[in-house]
Scaffold this motif. Structure first.
Motif, PDB file in Angstrom:
ATOM      1  N   ILE A   9      25.349  37.453  34.918  1.00 19.71           N
ATOM      2  CA  ILE A   9      25.368  37.304  36.380  1.00 19.71           C
ATOM      3  C   ILE A   9      26.714  37.729  36.936  1.00 19.71           C
ATOM      4  CG2 ILE A   9      25.350  35.613  38.267  1.00 19.71           C
ATOM      5  CD1 ILE A   9      23.171  34.118  36.619  1.00 19.71           C
ATOM      6  N   ILE A  10      27.788  37.253  36.314  1.00 22.03           N
ATOM      7  CA  ILE A  10      29.134  37.605  36.781  1.00 22.03           C
ATOM      8  C   ILE A  10      29.343  39.117  36.714  1.00 22.03           C
ATOM      9  CG2 ILE A  10      31.589  37.453  36.193  1.00 22.03           C
ATOM     10  CD1 ILE A  10      31.088  34.485  35.491  1.00 22.03           C
ATOM     11  N   MET A  11      28.965  39.737  35.618  1.00 25.60           N
ATOM     12  CA  MET A  11      29.158  41.182  35.466  1.00 25.60           C
ATOM     13  C   MET A  11      28.277  41.983  36.428  1.00 25.60           C
ATOM     14  SD  MET A  11      31.584  41.816  33.405  1.00 25.60           S
ATOM     15  CE  MET A  11      32.510  40.328  33.713  1.00 25.60           C
ATOM     16  N   SER A  12      27.169  41.397  36.870  1.00 28.79           N
ATOM     17  CA  SER A  12      26.299  42.097  37.824  1.00 28.79           C
ATOM     18  C   SER A  12      26.953  42.234  39.197  1.00 28.79           C
ATOM     19  CB  SER A  12      24.956  41.375  37.952  1.00 28.79           C
ATOM     20  OG  SER A  12      25.085  40.180  38.696  1.00 28.79           O
ATOM     21  N   TRP A  13      27.987  41.481  39.452  1.00 26.27           N
ATOM     22  CA  TRP A  13      28.683  41.549  40.735  1.00 26.27           C
ATOM     23  C   TRP A  13      29.598  42.761  40.843  1.00 26.27           C
ATOM     24  CZ3 TRP A  13      30.614  35.871  40.158  1.00 26.27           C
ATOM     25  CH2 TRP A  13      29.530  34.999  40.316  1.00 26.27           C
ATOM     26  N   ALA A  14      29.818  43.477  39.755  1.00 23.75           N
ATOM     27  CA  ALA A  14      30.767  44.596  39.743  1.00 23.75           C
ATOM     28  C   ALA A  14      30.436  45.654  40.799  1.00 23.75           C
ATOM     29  CB  ALA A  14      30.820  45.234  38.360  1.00 23.75           C
ATOM     30  N   GLY A  15      29.174  45.840  41.118  1.00 21.75           N
ATOM     31  CA  GLY A  15      28.775  46.846  42.094  1.00 21.75           C
ATOM     32  C   GLY A  15      28.878  46.397  43.538  1.00 21.75           C
ATOM     33  N   GLU A  16      29.209  45.130  43.751  1.00 21.69           N
ATOM     34  CA  GLU A  16      29.282  44.609  45.125  1.00 21.69           C
ATOM     35  C   GLU A  16      30.582  45.015  45.800  1.00 21.69           C
ATOM     36  OE1 GLU A  16      28.885  40.379  45.150  1.00 21.69           O
ATOM     37  OE2 GLU A  16      26.864  40.427  44.317  1.00 21.69           O
ATOM     38  N   ASP A  17      30.520  45.196  47.104  1.00 23.96           N
ATOM     39  CA  ASP A  17      31.720  45.427  47.907  1.00 23.96           C
ATOM     40  C   ASP A  17      32.135  44.078  48.487  1.00 23.96           C
ATOM     41  OD1 ASP A  17      33.788  46.694  49.204  1.00 23.96           O
ATOM     42  OD2 ASP A  17      32.574  47.204  50.956  1.00 23.96           O
ATOM     43  N   SER A  18      32.617  43.217  47.608  1.00 22.67           N
ATOM     44  CA  SER A  18      32.981  41.860  48.004  1.00 22.67           C
ATOM     45  C   SER A  18      34.183  41.414  47.171  1.00 22.67           C
ATOM     46  CB  SER A  18      31.811  40.900  47.748  1.00 22.67           C
ATOM     47  OG  SER A  18      31.520  40.849  46.355  1.00 22.67           O
ATOM     48  N   HIS A  19      34.704  40.248  47.504  1.00 19.70           N
ATOM     49  CA  HIS A  19      35.828  39.701  46.741  1.00 19.70           C
ATOM     50  C   HIS A  19      35.454  39.527  45.285  1.00 19.70           C
ATOM     51  CE1 HIS A  19      38.468  36.302  45.355  1.00 19.70           C
ATOM     52  NE2 HIS A  19      39.344  37.205  45.760  1.00 19.70           N
ATOM     53  N   ARG A  20      34.282  38.958  45.029  1.00 20.48           N
ATOM     54  CA  ARG A  20      33.905  38.738  43.632  1.00 20.48           C
ATOM     55  C   ARG A  20      33.644  40.055  42.914  1.00 20.48           C
ATOM     56  NH1 ARG A  20      28.037  35.701  44.186  1.00 20.48           N
ATOM     57  NH2 ARG A  20      26.831  37.569  44.617  1.00 20.48           N
ATOM     58  N   GLY A  21      33.156  41.069  43.623  1.00 21.95           N
ATOM     59  CA  GLY A  21      32.984  42.390  43.026  1.00 21.95           C
ATOM     60  C   GLY A  21      34.316  43.009  42.627  1.00 21.95           C
ATOM     61  N   ARG A  22      35.306  42.882  43.509  1.00 25.67           N
ATOM     62  CA  ARG A  22      36.635  43.401  43.194  1.00 25.67           C
ATOM     63  C   ARG A  22      37.254  42.638  42.027  1.00 25.67           C
ATOM     64  NH1 ARG A  22      36.421  43.653  48.746  1.00 25.67           N
ATOM     65  NH2 ARG A  22      37.549  41.704  49.042  1.00 25.67           N
ATOM     66  N   LEU A  23      37.018  41.330  41.974  1.00 28.24           N
ATOM     67  CA  LEU A  23      37.523  40.539  40.844  1.00 28.24           C
ATOM     68  C   LEU A  23      36.928  41.002  39.525  1.00 28.24           C
ATOM     69  CD1 LEU A  23      37.543  36.845  42.118  1.00 28.24           C
ATOM     70  CD2 LEU A  23      39.491  38.109  41.224  1.00 28.24           C
ATOM     71  N   VAL A  24      35.623  41.245  39.508  1.00 27.72           N
ATOM     72  CA  VAL A  24      34.963  41.703  38.286  1.00 27.72           C
ATOM     73  C   VAL A  24      35.532  43.054  37.863  1.00 27.72           C
ATOM     74  CG1 VAL A  24      32.786  42.469  37.265  1.00 27.72           C
ATOM     75  CG2 VAL A  24      32.836  40.415  38.666  1.00 27.72           C
ATOM     76  N   ARG A  25      35.667  43.976  38.807  1.00 32.12           N
ATOM     77  CA  ARG A  25      36.181  45.303  38.454  1.00 32.12           C
ATOM     78  C   ARG A  25      37.617  45.225  37.953  1.00 32.12           C
ATOM     79  NH1 ARG A  25      33.149  46.193  43.026  1.00 32.12           N
ATOM     80  NH2 ARG A  25      34.961  46.337  44.401  1.00 32.12           N
ATOM     81  N   ALA A  26      38.449  44.378  38.572  1.00 30.36           N
ATOM     82  CA  ALA A  26      39.824  44.199  38.103  1.00 30.36           C
ATOM     83  C   ALA A  26      39.837  43.582  36.708  1.00 30.36           C
ATOM     84  CB  ALA A  26      40.607  43.322  39.080  1.00 30.36           C
ATOM     85  N   PHE A  27      38.944  42.632  36.465  1.00 33.93           N
ATOM     86  CA  PHE A  27      38.856  42.000  35.143  1.00 33.93           C
ATOM     87  C   PHE A  27      38.421  43.025  34.093  1.00 33.93           C
ATOM     88  CE2 PHE A  27      36.580  39.702  31.802  1.00 33.93           C
ATOM     89  CZ  PHE A  27      37.551  38.782  31.430  1.00 33.93           C
ATOM     90  N   GLN A  28      37.406  43.815  34.407  1.00 34.41           N
ATOM     91  CA  GLN A  28      36.896  44.801  33.461  1.00 34.41           C
ATOM     92  C   GLN A  28      37.944  45.855  33.108  1.00 34.41           C
ATOM     93  OE1 GLN A  28      33.384  46.049  35.661  1.00 34.41           O
ATOM     94  NE2 GLN A  28      32.061  45.027  34.174  1.00 34.41           N
ATOM     95  N   SER A  29      38.737  46.254  34.079  1.00 36.61           N
ATOM     96  CA  SER A  29      39.728  47.302  33.840  1.00 36.61           C
ATOM     97  C   SER A  29      41.054  46.744  33.328  1.00 36.61           C
ATOM     98  CB  SER A  29      39.974  48.099  35.124  1.00 36.61           C
ATOM     99  OG  SER A  29      40.643  47.294  36.086  1.00 36.61           O
ATOM    100  N   ASN A  30      41.164  45.412  33.251  1.00 41.35           N
ATOM    101  CA  ASN A  30      42.399  44.751  32.820  1.00 41.35           C
ATOM    102  C   ASN A  30      43.572  45.221  33.684  1.00 41.35           C
ATOM    103  OD1 ASN A  30      44.114  43.081  31.411  1.00 41.35           O
ATOM    104  ND2 ASN A  30      44.252  44.393  29.622  1.00 41.35           N
ATOM    105  N   MET A  31      43.323  45.274  34.976  1.00 34.16           N
ATOM    106  CA  MET A  31      44.324  45.739  35.926  1.00 34.16           C
ATOM    107  C   MET A  31      45.614  44.935  35.780  1.00 34.16           C
ATOM    108  SD  MET A  31      44.022  45.931  40.062  1.00 34.16           S
ATOM    109  CE  MET A  31      42.767  47.188  40.061  1.00 34.16           C
ATOM    110  N   GLY A  32      46.699  45.615  35.596  1.00 30.87           N
ATOM    111  CA  GLY A  32      47.997  44.975  35.449  1.00 30.87           C
ATOM    112  C   GLY A  32      48.330  44.645  33.995  1.00 30.87           C
TER     113      GLY A  32
END
Length: 62
Positions: A9-32
């Motif tokens: 469910i959490i990973m399904s949010w990656a495609g959203e244009d929302s705060h939780r979507g941005r969080l998932v994408r940052a988590f997946q890319s290990n931003m920083g």
């Protein structure tokens, strides 16, 4: 809910244009590349998952 279901469910949010979507994408890319930031992102995603589960159950977070 099992942990693997929650993770899907959490990973399904990656495609959203929302705060939780941005969080998932940052988590997946290990931003920083920072373990502390990853832990904070994971904690925030847990909060979002809890809120969603509570809404679906018809409960209030008051």
């Amino acid at each position: 809910m099992a942990a693997d279901e929650m993770w899907q469910i959490i990973m399904s949010w990656a495609g959203e244009d929302s705060h939780r979507g941005r969080l998932v994408r940052a988590f997946q890319s290990n931003m920083g590349n920072d373990a502390r930031l990853q832990a904070e992102r994971l904690a925030l995603l847990g909060v979002h998952a809890k809120r969603q589960a509570m809404r679906k159950a018809g409960l209030s977070l008051a």
